[in-house]
Design an enzyme around this catalytic site. Structure first.
Site, PDB file in Angstrom:
ATOM      1  N   ALA A  17       8.382   8.914  -2.752  1.00 18.77           N
ATOM      2  CA  ALA A  17       8.606   6.873  -3.428  1.00 18.77           C
ATOM      3  C   ALA A  17       9.273   6.129  -1.928  1.00 18.77           C
ATOM      4  CB  ALA A  17       9.827   7.416  -4.405  1.00 18.77           C
ATOM      5  N   ALA A  19       7.974   2.534  -0.467  1.00 20.54           N
ATOM      6  CA  ALA A  19       7.064   0.849  -1.111  1.00 20.54           C
ATOM      7  C   ALA A  19       6.644   1.300  -2.236  1.00 20.54           C
ATOM      8  CB  ALA A  19       6.748   0.042   0.231  1.00 20.54           C
ATOM      9  N   GLY A  21       4.971   3.957  -4.276  1.00 20.26           N
ATOM     10  CA  GLY A  21       5.188   4.757  -4.513  1.00 20.26           C
ATOM     11  C   GLY A  21       6.510   4.531  -5.697  1.00 20.26           C
ATOM     12  N   ASN A 113      -4.255   6.214   2.524  1.00 23.34           N
ATOM     13  CA  ASN A 113      -5.051   5.835   2.882  1.00 23.34           C
ATOM     14  C   ASN A 113      -6.404   6.546   3.617  1.00 23.34           C
ATOM     15  OD1 ASN A 113      -4.236   3.016   2.702  1.00 23.34           O
ATOM     16  ND2 ASN A 113      -3.375   3.276   4.655  1.00 23.34           N
ATOM     17  N   LYS A 213     -12.413   1.200   2.075  1.00 27.23           N
ATOM     18  CA  LYS A 213     -11.429   0.164   2.297  1.00 27.23           C
ATOM     19  C   LYS A 213     -11.052   0.871   3.101  1.00 27.23           C
ATOM     20  CE  LYS A 213      -6.500   0.778   1.311  1.00 27.23           C
ATOM     21  NZ  LYS A 213      -5.367   1.300   0.791  1.00 27.23           N
ATOM     22  N   ASN A 217      -9.320  -0.352   7.499  1.00 25.65           N
ATOM     23  CA  ASN A 217      -7.962   0.387   7.132  1.00 25.65           C
ATOM     24  C   ASN A 217      -8.796   1.431   9.131  1.00 25.65           C
ATOM     25  OD1 ASN A 217      -6.902   1.813   4.613  1.00 25.65           O
ATOM     26  ND2 ASN A 217      -6.474   0.336   5.716  1.00 25.65           N
ATOM     27  N   SER A 282      -0.243  -1.935   8.209  1.00 29.24           N
ATOM     28  CA  SER A 282       0.771  -1.168   7.721  1.00 29.24           C
ATOM     29  C   SER A 282       0.939   0.067   8.937  1.00 29.24           C
ATOM     30  CB  SER A 282       0.107   0.191   6.695  1.00 29.24           C
ATOM     31  OG  SER A 282      -1.300   0.809   6.813  1.00 29.24           O
ATOM     32  N   GLU A 294      -0.656   6.575  11.232  1.00 32.09           N
ATOM     33  CA  GLU A 294      -1.546   7.774  10.590  1.00 32.09           C
ATOM     34  C   GLU A 294      -2.606   7.449  10.948  1.00 32.09           C
ATOM     35  OE1 GLU A 294      -1.755   7.310   4.992  1.00 32.09           O
ATOM     36  OE2 GLU A 294      -1.301   5.259   6.479  1.00 32.09           O
TER      37      GLU A 294
END
Length: 333
Positions: A17, A19, A21, A113, A213, A217, A282, A294
């Site tokens: 959890a 932002a 989540g 993502n 998406k 990304n 992000s 990521e």
């Protein structure tokens, strides 16, 4: 004959959890859904001290009471829906820790993502795996792909302070079964999220939506590692703008070769990016915060799919390799 007992109200847990989540879990709790957040660190302490999540948005600020725990074992037993909101590269460690949340029918909503671990489930090649996202098979062993429900998240959020999330409502959520069917569990999850106030679109080709998406990304996010610039600056720059366009065209070529053509043209996707202004990706936000980047699900896995599909994708390979070296040199891999 006595009437059948009504089905128990579904229980939901959000694993990881942060932002997004926290926002999803708090909204579900506010809508009356039995929801538990699994969080950590200062954010967890903030949630506990406030008695819930403080949500900040265009309509003001409110605190939503929601249960927050440090581990899945503290959630009070198995739940019906797990929203896996951890970063894709953290899933190898987080997946085995989800065991206390799972029963035979638990649905795991994959809210990461990039390319997910379940990618080949429901296809003609279900035994194939992607080394970039699940190199040791740990994730698939802990979360069998059959339990996964695909999702694409178009929501903007950031941690404003421990226990507080700055929310930016955008297009909402897209949900789809990996095998393309319209199932009762898909409708259950969609209806819960709609009840919580999120726009939800169901799809019969979730992979096409993931590729759509990824047009952003796998281009914008990777380029932001190299340029450290915002979206608007990169797409409008005479040098980097054409590189981003080439990246997007290569993603569409990979998607088409994989049998999941994207739903937007490159021109439309660039126009969307321009409308977002000079927002930081992000990945750039993580870089500036000194967090692990990521890049596996957003870059390496897409290159792996290009290899499988026989697509050259030279710009993608060059940009990913350069971003990867940059991240390793900074100790963020």
């Amino acid at each position: 004959m006595s009437a059948a007992a009504p089905a128990a109200a579904p229980r939901v847990a959000v694993m990881g959890a942060g932002a997004i989540g926290t926002w999803m879990g708090a909204a579900l709790a506010e809508a009356g859904v039995d929801t538990t957040l699994v969080a950590r660190g200062a954010h967890l302490q903030g949630l506990r001290q406030q008695g819930g999540a403080r949500l900040l948005g265009p309509d003001g600020e409110r605190t939503v009471p929601v249960r927050a725990v440090a581990t899945a074992a503290e959630a009070g037993g198995p739940v019906d829906v797990v929203i896996a909101a951890v970063k894709a590269h953290d899933l190898v460690g987080a997946a085995p820790a989800m065991a206390p949340l799972l029963h035979d029918g638990t649905v795991v909503v994959a809210a990461q993502n990039g390319i997910p671990w379940w990618w080949f489930h429901g296809t003609g090649d279900p035994g194939r795996t992607l080394a970039a996202v699940d190199p040791s098979g740990t994730v698939a062993a802990a979360l069998p792909p059959a339990c996964a429900l695909g999702s694409v998240v178009y929501l903007g959020a950031s941690i404003a302070a421990p226990g507080a999330v700055d929310t930016r409502p955008e297009a909402g959520l897209i949900l789809g079964e990996p095998d393309g069917t319209t199932s009762p569990r898909l409708e259950l999850v969609a209806s819960l999220l709609e009840r919580a106030g999120f726009p939800v679109r169901r799809t019969t080709d979730i992979r096409a939506e993931i590729f759509t998406k990824l047009m952003g990304n796998a281009s914008i996010n990777l380029m932001s590692v190299l340029t450290r610039a915002g979206l608007g600056t990169m797409v409008n720059d005479a040098g980097t703008g054409p590189i981003i366009e080439r990246l997007m065209r290569e993603i569409t070529e990979i998607a088409a070769a994989a049998g999941h053509p994207v739903r937007l043209s490159v021109e439309e996707r660039i126009a969307v990016t321009r409308r977002l202004g000079d927002h930081k990706s992000s990945t750039l936000q993580d870089l500036e915060a000194g967090k692990r980047l990521e890049l596996d699900a957003l870059g390496a896995a897409v290159v792996e799919l290009a290899d499988i599909a026989g697509v050259a994708a030279p710009t993608l390979r060059a940009v990913y390799a350069t971003a990867d070296l940059q991240a390793r040199s900074l100790g963020l891999r």
